[in-house]
Write an enzyme that holds these catalytic residues in place. Sequence first.
Site, PDB file in Angstrom:
ATOM      1  N   LYS A 127     -41.574  70.714 127.246  1.00 25.27           N
ATOM      2  CA  LYS A 127     -42.153  71.947 127.742  1.00 25.27           C
ATOM      3  C   LYS A 127     -43.205  71.630 128.790  1.00 25.27           C
ATOM      4  CE  LYS A 127     -45.959  71.928 126.854  1.00 25.27           C
ATOM      5  NZ  LYS A 127     -47.082  70.974 127.154  1.00 25.27           N
TER       6      LYS A 127
ATOM      7  N   TYR B 286     -48.358  77.412 124.594  1.00 27.57           N
ATOM      8  CA  TYR B 286     -48.245  77.577 123.136  1.00 27.57           C
ATOM      9  C   TYR B 286     -48.683  78.976 122.728  1.00 27.57           C
ATOM     10  CZ  TYR B 286     -47.394  72.618 122.795  1.00 27.57           C
ATOM     11  OH  TYR B 286     -46.832  71.373 122.925  1.00 27.57           O
TER      12      TYR B 286
HETATM   13  P1  NDP Z   1     -48.067  61.020 130.694  1.00 25.00           P
HETATM   14  O1  NDP Z   1     -48.806  61.078 131.962  1.00 25.00           O
HETATM   15  O2  NDP Z   1     -48.729  60.350 129.535  1.00 25.00           O
HETATM   16  O3  NDP Z   1     -46.663  60.302 130.898  1.00 25.00           O
HETATM   17  C1  NDP Z   1     -45.774  60.709 131.899  1.00 25.00           C
HETATM   18  C2  NDP Z   1     -44.852  59.538 132.256  1.00 25.00           C
HETATM   19  O4  NDP Z   1     -43.947  60.008 133.230  1.00 25.00           O
HETATM   20  C3  NDP Z   1     -45.563  58.358 132.891  1.00 25.00           C
HETATM   21  O5  NDP Z   1     -46.090  57.438 131.962  1.00 25.00           O
HETATM   22  C4  NDP Z   1     -44.434  57.738 133.688  1.00 25.00           C
HETATM   23  O6  NDP Z   1     -43.631  56.947 132.822  1.00 25.00           O
HETATM   24  C5  NDP Z   1     -43.579  58.928 134.088  1.00 25.00           C
HETATM   25  N1  NDP Z   1     -43.769  59.321 135.500  1.00 25.00           N
HETATM   26  C6  NDP Z   1     -42.771  59.310 136.440  1.00 25.00           C
HETATM   27  N2  NDP Z   1     -43.243  59.735 137.606  1.00 25.00           N
HETATM   28  C7  NDP Z   1     -44.551  60.031 137.441  1.00 25.00           C
HETATM   29  C8  NDP Z   1     -45.564  60.489 138.334  1.00 25.00           C
HETATM   30  N3  NDP Z   1     -45.309  60.784 139.617  1.00 25.00           N
HETATM   31  N4  NDP Z   1     -46.798  60.677 137.829  1.00 25.00           N
HETATM   32  C9  NDP Z   1     -47.080  60.401 136.544  1.00 25.00           C
HETATM   33  N5  NDP Z   1     -46.154  59.957 135.654  1.00 25.00           N
HETATM   34  C10 NDP Z   1     -44.886  59.756 136.105  1.00 25.00           C
HETATM   35  O7  NDP Z   1     -47.663  62.517 130.317  1.00 25.00           O
HETATM   36  P2  NDP Z   1     -47.344  63.111 128.881  1.00 25.00           P
HETATM   37  O8  NDP Z   1     -46.548  62.148 128.115  1.00 25.00           O
HETATM   38  O9  NDP Z   1     -48.580  63.626 128.260  1.00 25.00           O
HETATM   39  O10 NDP Z   1     -46.460  64.409 129.263  1.00 25.00           O
HETATM   40  C11 NDP Z   1     -45.105  64.284 129.656  1.00 25.00           C
HETATM   41  C12 NDP Z   1     -44.380  65.598 129.379  1.00 25.00           C
HETATM   42  O11 NDP Z   1     -44.460  65.887 127.993  1.00 25.00           O
HETATM   43  C13 NDP Z   1     -44.945  66.817 130.101  1.00 25.00           C
HETATM   44  O12 NDP Z   1     -43.919  67.682 130.450  1.00 25.00           O
HETATM   45  C14 NDP Z   1     -45.826  67.472 129.037  1.00 25.00           C
HETATM   46  O13 NDP Z   1     -45.969  68.876 129.245  1.00 25.00           O
HETATM   47  C15 NDP Z   1     -45.025  67.172 127.790  1.00 25.00           C
HETATM   48  N6  NDP Z   1     -45.873  67.116 126.609  1.00 25.00           N
HETATM   49  C16 NDP Z   1     -45.465  67.799 125.498  1.00 25.00           C
HETATM   50  C17 NDP Z   1     -46.222  67.812 124.366  1.00 25.00           C
HETATM   51  C18 NDP Z   1     -45.756  68.535 123.164  1.00 25.00           C
HETATM   52  O14 NDP Z   1     -46.550  68.676 122.216  1.00 25.00           O
HETATM   53  N7  NDP Z   1     -44.518  69.005 123.123  1.00 25.00           N
HETATM   54  C19 NDP Z   1     -47.524  67.112 124.319  1.00 25.00           C
HETATM   55  C20 NDP Z   1     -47.819  66.353 125.514  1.00 25.00           C
HETATM   56  C21 NDP Z   1     -47.014  66.380 126.618  1.00 25.00           C
HETATM   57  P3  NDP Z   1     -43.097  55.492 133.264  1.00 25.00           P
HETATM   58  O15 NDP Z   1     -44.313  54.693 133.581  1.00 25.00           O
HETATM   59  O16 NDP Z   1     -42.370  55.050 132.048  1.00 25.00           O
HETATM   60  O17 NDP Z   1     -42.199  55.712 134.444  1.00 25.00           O
END
Ligand code: NDP
Length: 407
Positions: free
Chosen positions: A162, A250
């Site tokens: 989401k 949420y």
């Molecule tokens: P993070 O910033 O922690 O991780 C995102 C990952 O995406 C990065 O580590 C990287 O992985 C990859 N990535 C690829 N391109 C980019 C870029 N341009 N900038 C930054 N990161 C990039 O985010 P979250 O894990 O917190 O969130 C990811 C998704 O999950 C979002 O859509 C968020 O809304 C959702 N989310 C949902 C939650 C829930 O409770 N359902 C809670 C938290 C987040 P790599 O280094 O492996 O390429």
Amino acid sequence: MVNRGLTRRDIVAGSGVAAASLAVTMSSPASLAQAGGSARLIGQPLPDAVRLSPTPARPQRPDSVGIAVVGLGGYALNQMMPRFAQSERAHIAAVVSGNPDKLRRVGDAFGVLTNARYSYDAFEKIASDKRIDAVYIVLPTGLHAECAIRAFAAGKHVLCEKPMALSSADCERMIAAASKARRKLMIAYRSHFEPYNLEAMKLMRERAIGTVRLFRTEQSYRMGPTSPAENWRTSRALAGGGPLEDYGIYGLQAALYLTGEMPERISATAFQPSGDPRFTEIFAHVSSQWLFPSGAVAQLATSYDSAGTNFAQVRGTDGALIMDPATSYAGQKMRIEGRDGRELTPGNPDVQFARQLDHFAAAIRDATPIRTPGEMGLRDLRLMEAIYASAKSGRTVNLASDGRMLG
Ligand code: NDP
């Protein structure tokens, strides 16, 4: 075009949302995501806070669904990937990342074979990898749509975090791609699998507090010093307007599943302070007021610049339902006030993650309906677009029963 055959309650309940989406034209309002910046897949370092401990997420049964996790960030590593071990019907079959060091370390920790670790450039190769049935997209939101469309083109099912995307137009493209590929699309709205929220939905259906009159919710926290270059959550291209898409969603969801109605009018305010690097591209706070056809009213607020909270309150003619915290990973609290006042402890919120995975796997293997389909994500983006449209114009926005703006 308004789909006259569906009531607002049909749309909220999820029945008929697929049919409603088919009537969509591709002329949704311009996306916030198109306003500035660029959205590109870029690997990130392993967050300091992540301590990788070996958690092999192997198949539990022969028809277990193999999932490629795309984007190895905080939520994937800290919450979802360890929960695959609790899933009965899904396992991690592959990892996809822009960071080779993370691919190695995370792949090792979760027992992912070395030839099932993909870079973003090699993503299309998953098409011929029969171990992968589906893709779980855990990327910054502005990258969800393109990744989902690439996954469908590779013949895979998609579980997407989401919010689904940053515009209703992108949601429509994702739904169309799923339909063309004849693959499943589910949005990872974990509260639909969490015992407190499920019990709250049931109580509201049973009219446990009488007729719903008022709904209030807030999701806030105070973001530390940062900027769009440092944190995608403050970049318009990757995060849209900010707190509403990320956290306020949420409350938006709860407003719908606890009242059981779609709003017919929305008025909103969004505040973007000047001179604060956190808010050069996104809003600090977004609040909105909704009127439902029944006469119930909802007030929703979300902020990246106020002390943390996450609550939902429904006030009916005979009592109130209070959830605080309402939609967390853990620690939910819920009580009924009024005639039959009591604390409620319907189960352990921790099951929400694995149950979500098992629901997705069942939809793939048993062709069961998806409780949180792409059409639900589309509906929610339409409501967010209505909130931003009202905040921009300073006027109340009238909505069709499927959430599209009228006039
Ligand atoms: P993070 O910033 O922690 O991780 C995102 C990952 O995406 C990065 O580590 C990287 O992985 C990859 N990535 C690829 N391109 C980019 C870029 N341009 N900038 C930054 N990161 C990039 O985010 P979250 O894990 O917190 O969130 C990811 C998704 O999950 C979002 O859509 C968020 O809304 C959702 N989310 C949902 C939650 C829930 O409770 N359902 C809670 C938290 C987040 P790599 O280094 O492996 O390429």
